[in-house]
Scaffold this motif. Sequence first.
Motif, PDB file in Angstrom:
ATOM      1  N   ALA A  46      -8.185  20.654 -47.389  1.00 44.03           N
ATOM      2  CA  ALA A  46      -7.793  21.028 -48.692  1.00 44.03           C
ATOM      3  C   ALA A  46      -6.726  20.032 -49.292  1.00 44.03           C
ATOM      4  N   PHE A  47      -5.550  19.790 -48.284  1.00 45.18           N
ATOM      5  CA  PHE A  47      -4.367  19.052 -48.605  1.00 45.18           C
ATOM      6  C   PHE A  47      -4.433  17.541 -48.094  1.00 45.18           C
ATOM      7  N   THR A  48      -4.998  17.226 -47.069  1.00 43.73           N
ATOM      8  CA  THR A  48      -5.221  15.824 -46.539  1.00 43.73           C
ATOM      9  C   THR A  48      -6.522  15.539 -45.857  1.00 43.73           C
ATOM     10  N   PRO A  49      -7.303  15.286 -46.969  1.00 42.41           N
ATOM     11  CA  PRO A  49      -8.953  15.013 -46.430  1.00 42.41           C
ATOM     12  C   PRO A  49      -9.062  13.862 -45.754  1.00 42.41           C
ATOM     13  N   LEU A  50      -8.125  12.979 -45.791  1.00 40.74           N
ATOM     14  CA  LEU A  50      -8.146  11.591 -45.038  1.00 40.74           C
ATOM     15  C   LEU A  50      -7.415  11.680 -43.492  1.00 40.74           C
ATOM     16  N   ASN A  51      -6.830  12.789 -43.469  1.00 42.86           N
ATOM     17  CA  ASN A  51      -6.331  12.986 -42.104  1.00 42.86           C
ATOM     18  C   ASN A  51      -7.198  12.862 -40.951  1.00 42.86           C
ATOM     19  N   PRO A  52      -6.541  11.706 -39.889  1.00 42.00           N
ATOM     20  CA  PRO A  52      -7.368  11.563 -38.903  1.00 42.00           C
ATOM     21  C   PRO A  52      -7.979  12.499 -37.998  1.00 42.00           C
ATOM     22  N   GLN A  53      -7.139  13.920 -38.088  1.00 42.24           N
ATOM     23  CA  GLN A  53      -7.413  14.998 -37.214  1.00 42.24           C
ATOM     24  C   GLN A  53      -8.534  15.762 -37.583  1.00 42.24           C
ATOM     25  N   VAL A  54      -9.083  15.571 -39.019  1.00 46.12           N
ATOM     26  CA  VAL A  54     -10.104  16.277 -39.625  1.00 46.12           C
ATOM     27  C   VAL A  54     -11.437  15.732 -38.594  1.00 46.12           C
ATOM     28  N   PRO A  55     -11.967  14.734 -38.441  1.00 45.95           N
ATOM     29  CA  PRO A  55     -13.175  14.531 -37.518  1.00 45.95           C
ATOM     30  C   PRO A  55     -12.711  15.097 -35.958  1.00 45.95           C
ATOM     31  N   VAL A  56     -11.723  14.894 -35.606  1.00 44.16           N
ATOM     32  CA  VAL A  56     -11.219  15.652 -34.314  1.00 44.16           C
ATOM     33  C   VAL A  56     -11.731  17.280 -34.226  1.00 44.16           C
ATOM     34  N   LEU A  57     -11.222  17.812 -35.338  1.00 43.41           N
ATOM     35  CA  LEU A  57     -11.484  19.278 -35.539  1.00 43.41           C
ATOM     36  C   LEU A  57     -12.737  19.590 -35.688  1.00 43.41           C
ATOM     37  N   GLU A  58     -13.521  18.640 -36.611  1.00 45.19           N
ATOM     38  CA  GLU A  58     -14.983  19.135 -37.029  1.00 45.19           C
ATOM     39  C   GLU A  58     -15.770  18.875 -35.367  1.00 45.19           C
ATOM     40  N   ASN A  59     -15.671  17.887 -34.594  1.00 43.87           N
ATOM     41  CA  ASN A  59     -16.096  17.729 -33.392  1.00 43.87           C
ATOM     42  C   ASN A  59     -15.871  18.990 -32.319  1.00 43.87           C
ATOM     43  N   ARG A  60     -14.781  19.257 -32.531  1.00 44.75           N
ATOM     44  CA  ARG A  60     -14.434  20.716 -31.619  1.00 44.75           C
ATOM     45  C   ARG A  60     -14.966  21.890 -32.189  1.00 44.75           C
ATOM     46  N   LEU A  61     -14.931  21.889 -33.638  1.00 47.61           N
ATOM     47  CA  LEU A  61     -15.621  23.011 -34.012  1.00 47.61           C
ATOM     48  C   LEU A  61     -17.326  23.135 -33.643  1.00 47.61           C
ATOM     49  N   GLU A  62     -17.840  21.892 -33.538  1.00 45.06           N
ATOM     50  CA  GLU A  62     -19.248  22.019 -33.235  1.00 45.06           C
ATOM     51  C   GLU A  62     -19.512  22.315 -31.951  1.00 45.06           C
ATOM     52  N   THR A  63     -18.408  21.763 -31.054  1.00 40.53           N
ATOM     53  CA  THR A  63     -18.562  22.043 -29.402  1.00 40.53           C
ATOM     54  C   THR A  63     -18.281  23.594 -29.303  1.00 40.53           C
ATOM     55  N   LEU A  64     -17.407  24.165 -30.237  1.00 39.50           N
ATOM     56  CA  LEU A  64     -17.331  25.662 -29.715  1.00 39.50           C
ATOM     57  C   LEU A  64     -18.628  26.348 -30.209  1.00 39.50           C
ATOM     58  N   GLN A  65     -19.008  25.806 -31.504  1.00 39.69           N
ATOM     59  CA  GLN A  65     -20.372  26.789 -31.979  1.00 39.69           C
ATOM     60  C   GLN A  65     -21.406  26.616 -30.964  1.00 39.69           C
ATOM     61  N   ARG A  66     -21.692  25.120 -30.225  1.00 33.19           N
ATOM     62  CA  ARG A  66     -22.902  25.067 -29.231  1.00 33.19           C
ATOM     63  C   ARG A  66     -22.430  25.978 -28.102  1.00 33.19           C
ATOM     64  N   GLU A  67     -21.364  26.051 -27.694  1.00 30.99           N
ATOM     65  CA  GLU A  67     -20.802  26.753 -26.275  1.00 30.99           C
ATOM     66  C   GLU A  67     -21.111  28.190 -26.604  1.00 30.99           C
ATOM     67  N   MET A  68     -20.862  28.707 -27.778  1.00 28.39           N
ATOM     68  CA  MET A  68     -21.196  30.048 -28.146  1.00 28.39           C
ATOM     69  C   MET A  68     -22.341  30.125 -28.248  1.00 28.39           C
ATOM     70  N   LYS A 107     -11.396  26.777 -37.469  1.00 25.51           N
ATOM     71  CA  LYS A 107     -11.983  26.647 -38.788  1.00 25.51           C
ATOM     72  C   LYS A 107     -10.974  26.858 -39.664  1.00 25.51           C
ATOM     73  N   ALA A 108      -9.864  27.501 -39.459  1.00 22.56           N
ATOM     74  CA  ALA A 108      -8.702  27.767 -40.419  1.00 22.56           C
ATOM     75  C   ALA A 108      -7.942  26.470 -40.576  1.00 22.56           C
ATOM     76  N   GLN A 109      -7.581  25.856 -39.379  1.00 22.96           N
ATOM     77  CA  GLN A 109      -6.964  24.319 -39.398  1.00 22.96           C
ATOM     78  C   GLN A 109      -7.757  23.435 -40.044  1.00 22.96           C
ATOM     79  N   LEU A 110      -9.124  23.375 -39.860  1.00 20.00           N
ATOM     80  CA  LEU A 110      -9.902  22.180 -40.289  1.00 20.00           C
ATOM     81  C   LEU A 110     -10.011  22.558 -42.140  1.00 20.00           C
ATOM     82  N   ASN A 111     -10.133  23.717 -42.632  1.00 20.42           N
ATOM     83  CA  ASN A 111     -10.181  23.931 -43.983  1.00 20.42           C
ATOM     84  C   ASN A 111      -8.634  23.486 -44.662  1.00 20.42           C
ATOM     85  N   GLN A 112      -7.533  23.681 -44.018  1.00 20.11           N
ATOM     86  CA  GLN A 112      -6.389  23.245 -44.603  1.00 20.11           C
ATOM     87  C   GLN A 112      -6.329  21.857 -44.719  1.00 20.11           C
ATOM     88  N   LEU A 113      -6.711  21.217 -43.420  1.00 23.97           N
ATOM     89  CA  LEU A 113      -6.657  19.689 -43.794  1.00 23.97           C
ATOM     90  C   LEU A 113      -7.517  19.224 -44.627  1.00 23.97           C
TER      91      LEU A 113
END
Length: 369
Positions: free
Chosen positions: A244-266, A236-242
């Motif tokens: 805020a500073f680089t909204p078009l960074n290609p890592q944003v969708p990857v982190l969002e997908n990872r965040l959703e996977t982590l939440q589902r697993e929890m 979450k912290a890494q996604l918020n940084q991206l």
Amino acid sequence: MASKFSQYTKKINRTFGIFVVIPTILSIVYFGFLASDVYVSESRYVVRTPEKGASSGLGMFLASAGFASASEEAHAAKSFVESRGALVAINKGGAFEKAYTRPAISQLDRFGGFGLGTTFEHLYKYYMNHVLVETDVVTSISTLTVDAYTAEDAFRINEQLLDMAEQTVNRMNLRGREDMIRFAQVEVQDAQNRARQTSLALAAYRNREGVLDPELQATTQMTMISKLQDELIATKAQLNQLRAFTPLNPQVPVLENRLETLQREMRNLSGALTGGDRSLAKSAVQYQRYFLEQQFADKQLTAALASLQEAQNEARRQQVYVERIALPNKPDSPLKPRRLRGVLATFALGLVAWGIASMLLAGVKEHVQ
């Protein structure tokens, strides 16, 4: 007057003859010519046990060696020696009856003399007149005395009765040990059955619920949830940084997908831990009940096995036994009848009876006059 005195003197002489002279002559004939010699064999024993308290006297001496008297067993041994069963045992093949019907024994002393009283009950009464067991209440020493008309018979019968008294105590001892071991074995069998049933119940529950140890599995899942939570926070912290500073960074969708996977697993792990009918929290309650029952059954089995081992150890030790203090003796001379004493006792009793009779006659005569 002289005639009356002469009559009174004759009455006195007649009374003296009836109460003193005749009985004394009969006793001299019996003790001097008719009475058979009686040989007496004596043995002494004490029934001891290492567990009971000791009495005074010799009992204190025996207690100093770690032993004490066993009064119940001693009374049982005495009762058996004085029983009809003991007579049956020593009269096997008519041995006892033969010993007391020898031709050398006088008709007055012989069993069934003059052809009278030849039944078993008569033999038992005769037996009780020739066998005596006395127990000292202070020392608990039992004395077995046998009267017979030969030294060999007295010794043999005494030895047989002493052996039977010991066998009686040993039989009681063996029965007590067998009962103790049998009871311990039953307890072990029951404990084994209960332990087996609780183990099968726990195994069936594990198979049915698909759990091995809910507490251990819950601890493991809690650890996994904790790690996922740390990873979720970092993502979450890494996604918020991206964002805020680089909204078009290609890592944003990857982190969002990872965040959703982590939440589902929890959510899945939390649901398996606390929610639903098959949650670990609910399974832990049932599992703990089965587990505690198994532990209790195992402890019962351990205690029962220890009791069985103790019972077997006690059985290896002879709890109660006969200690022979004096072995049966083979008399070398007759001790009965005491012939001179018998004659003198008859004479003395005759004098007493004559004196009483004389006073009664004098009283009657005075009353008549």
